[in-house]
Design a protein around this motif. Structure first.
Motif, PDB file in Angstrom:
ATOM      1  N   ASP A  53      52.063  55.879  51.139  1.00 20.30           N
ATOM      2  CA  ASP A  53      52.312  56.061  52.570  1.00 20.30           C
ATOM      3  C   ASP A  53      52.314  54.695  53.255  1.00 20.30           C
ATOM      4  OD1 ASP A  53      51.957  58.417  54.867  1.00 20.30           O
ATOM      5  OD2 ASP A  53      51.289  56.437  55.504  1.00 20.30           O
ATOM      6  N   PRO A  54      53.344  54.427  54.074  1.00 24.91           N
ATOM      7  CA  PRO A  54      53.478  53.069  54.624  1.00 24.91           C
ATOM      8  C   PRO A  54      52.362  52.685  55.587  1.00 24.91           C
ATOM      9  CG  PRO A  54      55.082  54.551  55.589  1.00 24.91           C
ATOM     10  CD  PRO A  54      54.441  55.299  54.470  1.00 24.91           C
ATOM     11  N   ASN A  55      51.739  53.660  56.238  1.00 21.76           N
ATOM     12  CA  ASN A  55      50.733  53.326  57.245  1.00 21.76           C
ATOM     13  C   ASN A  55      49.297  53.508  56.781  1.00 21.76           C
ATOM     14  OD1 ASN A  55      52.670  52.852  59.416  1.00 21.76           O
ATOM     15  ND2 ASN A  55      53.115  55.019  59.149  1.00 21.76           N
ATOM     16  N   SER A  96      60.128  50.135  61.584  1.00 19.26           N
ATOM     17  CA  SER A  96      61.208  50.013  60.601  1.00 19.26           C
ATOM     18  C   SER A  96      60.989  50.915  59.402  1.00 19.26           C
ATOM     19  CB  SER A  96      61.327  48.559  60.137  1.00 19.26           C
ATOM     20  OG  SER A  96      60.098  48.155  59.552  1.00 19.26           O
ATOM     21  N   ASN A  97      59.847  51.595  59.317  1.00 15.75           N
ATOM     22  CA  ASN A  97      59.590  52.381  58.104  1.00 15.75           C
ATOM     23  C   ASN A  97      59.512  53.879  58.377  1.00 15.75           C
ATOM     24  OD1 ASN A  97      57.125  52.657  59.297  1.00 15.75           O
ATOM     25  ND2 ASN A  97      56.042  51.259  57.918  1.00 15.75           N
ATOM     26  N   PHE A  98      60.164  54.343  59.447  1.00 17.03           N
ATOM     27  CA  PHE A  98      60.024  55.755  59.832  1.00 17.03           C
ATOM     28  C   PHE A  98      60.564  56.717  58.777  1.00 17.03           C
ATOM     29  CE2 PHE A  98      63.717  53.902  61.974  1.00 17.03           C
ATOM     30  CZ  PHE A  98      64.744  54.720  61.522  1.00 17.03           C
ATOM     31  N   ASP A  99      61.491  56.246  57.929  1.00 16.89           N
ATOM     32  CA  ASP A  99      62.022  57.155  56.908  1.00 16.89           C
ATOM     33  C   ASP A  99      61.017  57.433  55.800  1.00 16.89           C
ATOM     34  OD1 ASP A  99      64.446  58.143  57.672  1.00 16.89           O
ATOM     35  OD2 ASP A  99      65.552  56.359  57.072  1.00 16.89           O
ATOM     36  N   SER A 100      59.966  56.634  55.720  1.00 19.99           N
ATOM     37  CA  SER A 100      58.924  56.869  54.713  1.00 19.99           C
ATOM     38  C   SER A 100      57.762  57.660  55.294  1.00 19.99           C
ATOM     39  CB  SER A 100      58.399  55.536  54.172  1.00 19.99           C
ATOM     40  OG  SER A 100      59.459  54.787  53.622  1.00 19.99           O
ATOM     41  N   VAL A 101      57.827  57.965  56.592  1.00 14.61           N
ATOM     42  CA  VAL A 101      56.743  58.704  57.255  1.00 14.61           C
ATOM     43  C   VAL A 101      57.145  60.163  57.377  1.00 14.61           C
ATOM     44  CG1 VAL A 101      55.384  58.870  59.376  1.00 14.61           C
ATOM     45  CG2 VAL A 101      56.160  56.640  58.574  1.00 14.61           C
ATOM     46  N   LEU A 152      49.156  58.712  62.908  1.00 13.29           N
ATOM     47  CA  LEU A 152      49.551  57.463  63.571  1.00 13.29           C
ATOM     48  C   LEU A 152      49.199  57.501  65.054  1.00 13.29           C
ATOM     49  CD1 LEU A 152      53.065  56.435  62.190  1.00 13.29           C
ATOM     50  CD2 LEU A 152      50.954  55.132  62.079  1.00 13.29           C
ATOM     51  N   LYS A 164      47.713  53.990  66.353  1.00  8.53           N
ATOM     52  CA  LYS A 164      48.646  53.059  65.709  1.00  8.53           C
ATOM     53  C   LYS A 164      50.060  53.259  66.236  1.00  8.53           C
ATOM     54  CE  LYS A 164      46.138  52.326  61.448  1.00  8.53           C
ATOM     55  NZ  LYS A 164      46.200  52.207  60.015  1.00  8.53           N
ATOM     56  N   ASP A 191      57.274  45.980  55.157  1.00  9.20           N
ATOM     57  CA  ASP A 191      56.945  47.036  56.118  1.00  9.20           C
ATOM     58  C   ASP A 191      56.633  48.364  55.432  1.00  9.20           C
ATOM     59  OD1 ASP A 191      59.406  47.783  55.269  1.00  9.20           O
ATOM     60  OD2 ASP A 191      60.372  47.773  57.219  1.00  9.20           O
ATOM     61  N   GLY A 192      56.680  48.393  54.123  1.00  7.48           N
ATOM     62  CA  GLY A 192      56.275  49.606  53.400  1.00  7.48           C
ATOM     63  C   GLY A 192      57.297  50.720  53.428  1.00  7.48           C
ATOM     64  N   ASN A 193      58.549  50.379  53.760  1.00  8.99           N
ATOM     65  CA  ASN A 193      59.568  51.425  53.891  1.00  8.99           C
ATOM     66  C   ASN A 193      60.152  51.786  52.520  1.00  8.99           C
ATOM     67  OD1 ASN A 193      61.176  53.241  55.162  1.00  8.99           O
ATOM     68  ND2 ASN A 193      62.713  51.746  55.829  1.00  8.99           N
ATOM     69  N   LEU A 194      59.263  52.171  51.587  1.00 12.41           N
ATOM     70  CA  LEU A 194      59.687  52.409  50.209  1.00 12.41           C
ATOM     71  C   LEU A 194      60.657  53.571  50.093  1.00 12.41           C
ATOM     72  CD1 LEU A 194      56.306  51.926  48.342  1.00 12.41           C
ATOM     73  CD2 LEU A 194      58.290  50.443  48.251  1.00 12.41           C
TER      74      LEU A 194
END
Lengths: 314, 433
Positions: A147-149, B252-257, B267, B272, A162-165
């Protein structure tokens, strides 16, 4: 109840002994009757569904009413569907990457685990654990860890940015290959361990006398002796890679967009998410065809059909 | 001799078979018929299940025929439902979104029109707000009884994050863009977005199109006039969305959330992120995951107004409500009718209010003060009451066959893989019936 069964099995044993005696000295090939259960199973659960899917691919069906005959519509649509062609390439890519990553790792680990070092048994046992977990559990675990966050990427920004894997094609494929390798490398390690143990020690002793070092022994004795095992292991990897589904379903859902939509997942998506069972069946048949062709090529290239013993002259 | 061996082998085989069969029979017959049977109630699995469990318990206390509640985790609900609904495993009563979501089942003749129930107990219709009740009417017949709260999509915020940044809840699009700039400078993700789920991203389109063009554009497109997607208003809405994404509003990483695994929810709760656009069920989700935050730190506003748009700023989008529909083949229609009556009982309304949901019964107004957050309930109530248009979520309005392609298009435009032309083309390719 129990007594009847044991009496029966006693009878059975007697019968079996008798039949062995009856067969006499000539060693006959086992009759077809022995293969009947497996054949029946195969017909019922593989051939019959395949035929039904083939029929379904010429219909339009949403799973509710009766299937409507649709002629070649599904097939015509498939030819113009760039997602389909892309999904085949992605399947092959993920398979090839899986083999490329898992083979060297599992050979090295397997050969190491075949030795007699200290703590080897404990470490091997720990290393074996991922194989005991279901693919679904493993995927959920890694989804949370990545998880990126709140996962590892948030703590290791120098590595993950930025962890956008899951938001980019390359990294999403990377995650799929990595999780697949994490889970299945132990299995192939086990195969190589067994094979490495079976290499006759005299070969190493002879090499030592000739002054061969560790690396030369590995390169000139261990690897050639593992050839047949490598073929077996790679075929298993190819089959596993082409049928990958659960990791994609849970980790990426074929995304971002359609960037990791491999054929098996695309089939599921068409049939069970868009409720187009006709289109899904057509994809399934293409997948069957592609897998058959690939396995024929593998068998031809690897010489699986005429595998030679690696112990000649010993 | 030979024959005896064969016989005993056959006997052994049949014993094994018989054992297996009787075991299998055991598994199947436990839910068979009898004087007091059971009927299955299938619902979407999430934080609202608390109320459904309670109502089923209440029903079972007095009824001879028992209700059995089954839940399917949200993300898989529709798939699983459609694959079992025409089989023996089908539920008797099931959760749905009304309208488009049950139309294929009605067409296949699987659902029971509820008009007979209503004739016996007019309360099953008269106790609900007509606009909501009517969204489960197909071809002039009623097929659904509202069973949760109305679900307008709202812009939620973390009040403390906004306060610390010297911001107030945005009223206009420019306010929102300004908030994005300020929060980004403070290294806080301005807006949390569960892009991995795709449908949360869709909500931004639904509101943007409504604010810019009003509900007409989407109605036109749904009606089959696909040129609507290529209109000037459509392009304007897309340009505005693009502007928001490019401003770094979602990080920039919303597609991984994801929303469904609690990622975007956490978040906002953990300060955050500043905002999240989500259906009103967001409150009950936060209440379950972060009770303290839900009580003291969760702020909410309507979607901001957009200058130059022709849509009414009072319009809302979302789901009008969820519904219980009944299968034609249920063995216990009378018990089911009794069960449905509970969906307008005082107990039901109070239980929904306690988790922040807003039921759509006519007696709802009497209980607004008993809600977990009376202010939140009143805000929703007034918002929905004043809304000239309540646009149903696009993926529920379109047939199910369209939703996958729609979600892909929505995601690819947000992450920059396609441009406006690509998005328009993808939307035009969707089946509308």
């Amino acid at each position: 109840m129990t007594t009847t069964t044991s009496a029966d099995s006693a009878e059975l044993r007697v019968a079996r002994r008798r039949s062995v005696r009856r067969s006499g000295p000539t060693v006959a090939r086992p009759g077809f009757a022995w293969a009947a259960p497996a054949t029946l199973f195969f017909l019922l659960f593989a051939v019959l569904p395949l035929i039904l899917v083939a029929v379904l691919s010429f219909t339009s069906w949403d799973g509710l009413g009766a299937p409507q005959y649709a002629g070649l519509d599904n097939w015509k649509a498939l030819v113009h569907d760039h997602t389909m062609i892309q999904s085949l390439w992605l399947s092959v890519l993920i398979t090839v990457l899986g083999v490329a990553v898992q083979t060297p790792l599992s050979i090295l680990l397997g050969v190491w685990a075949a030795g007699r070092q200290r703590n080897r048994a404990i470490l091997s046992a720990i290393y074996f654990v991922p194989l005991l977990l279901s693919a679904t559990a493993v995927s959920i675990l890694w989804r949370a860890l990545l998880d990126p966050n709140f996962g590892v990427p948030a703590q290791a920004k120098w590595l993950f940015g930025d962890g956008n894997l899951f938001g980019k094609q390359a990294s999403a494929i990377g995650v799929l290959v990595f999780v697949g390798a994490w889970q299945y490398t132990p299995f192939h390690t086990l195969i190589y361990q067994g094979a490495a143990r079976a290499i006759p020690q005299v070969l190493y002793q002879a090499a030592q006398i000739d002054g061969a070092g560790r690396f030369r022994q590995f390169w000139h004795i261990t690897l050639p002796q593992l050839r047949n095992t490598m073929i077996t292991s790679m075929i298993l990897m190819v089959v596993g890679g082409l049928t990958t589904f659960d990791t994609v379903l849970i980790l990426t859902q074929g995304g971002p967009g359609t960037d990791t939509t491999i054929s098996a997942y695309y089939m599921y998506e068409q049939a069970f998410k868009s409720f187009d069972f006709g289109g899904g069946s057509a994809i399934a048949l293409v997948l069957v065809l592609a897998a058959t062709i690939i396995s024929l090529i593998v068998v031809k290239v690897s010489g699986y059909d005429k595998m030679r013993s690696s112990s000649e002259g010993l | 001799m030979k024959k005896r061996a064969w016989l005993s082998r056959a006997a052994a085989g049949s014993v094994v078979l018989a054992l297996g069969l009787s075991l299998a029979a055991c598994g199947g017959s436990s839910s068979g018929s009898g004087g007091s049977g059971t009927f299955k109630v299938l619902v979407y699995g999430d934080a609202s299940n608390k109320v459904e469990t309670q109502i089923v318990d209440t029903f079972n206390k007095t009824s001879k025929v028992k209700a059995v509640l089954q839940t399917i985790p949200g993300a898989d609900y529709q798939q699983k439902l459609q694959t079992i609904i025409n089989t023996k495993q089908a539920p008797d009563v099931f959760f749905n979104w009304g309208g488009g979501s049950i139309a294929p089942f009605v067409k296949a003749g699987l659902l029971m029109p509820l008009d007979d129930f209503i004739a016996k107990d007019p309360g099953l219709k008269s106790n609900f707000l007509p606009s909501v009740f009517n969204s489960a009417v197909v071809d002039g017949k009623s097929y659904g009884i509202p069973m949760r709260g109305t679900q307008p999509v709202l812009l939620f915020n973390n009040q403390k994050v906004l306060q610390d940044a010297g911001l107030t809840a945005p009223k206009t699009w420019d306010d929102l863009l300004n908030a994005v700039k300020v929060l980004k400078a403070k290294h806080i993700t301005p807006i949390a977005l569960g892009g991995g789920d795709q449908w949360p991203t869709l909500m931004w389109y639904e509101y943007m199109y409504d604010r810019i063009a009003g509900p007409g554009l989407f109605e036109k497109a749904m009606g089959g006039d696909k040129s609507a997607w290529d209109s000037a208003d459509s392009r304007k809405a897309l340009a505005q969305l693009k502007q928001l994404v490019d401003a770094g509003a979602f990080g920039s990483n919303f597609d991984s959330v994801k929303y469904t695994d609690g990622g975007s929810v956490a978040l906002v709760a953990q300060a955050k992120a500043g905002f999240e656009l989500m259906g009103s069920w967001y409150y009950s989700q936060q209440q379950q995951d972060n009770p303290d935050f839900a009580k003291t730190g969760l702020g909410y506003t309507a979607f901001p107004t957009v200058t130059g748009g022709t849509g009414d700023p009072n319009d809302v989008v979302g789901n009008t409500n969820n519904f219980y529909s009944v299968l034609k083949k249920t063995k216990y229609p009378d018990a089911v009718a009794q069960f449905l009556k509970l969906q307008y009982s005082d107990e039901f309304v109070k239980a929904q209010m306690a988790i922040g949901n807003l039921p759509t019964t006519t007696n709802t107004q009497n209980f607004l003060d008993t809600s977990a957050s009376p202010a939140y309930s009143k805000f929703q109530y007034d918002l929905v009451k004043a809304a000239p248009s309540f646009q149903l979520s696009w993926d529920q309005a379109y047939p199910q066959t369209a939703s996958q392609a729609m979600h892909t298009a929505v995601q690819e435009f947000f992450d920059g893989k396609t441009d406006a032309d690509g998005f328009i083309k993808a939307m035009q390719a969707l089946p509308t019936s």
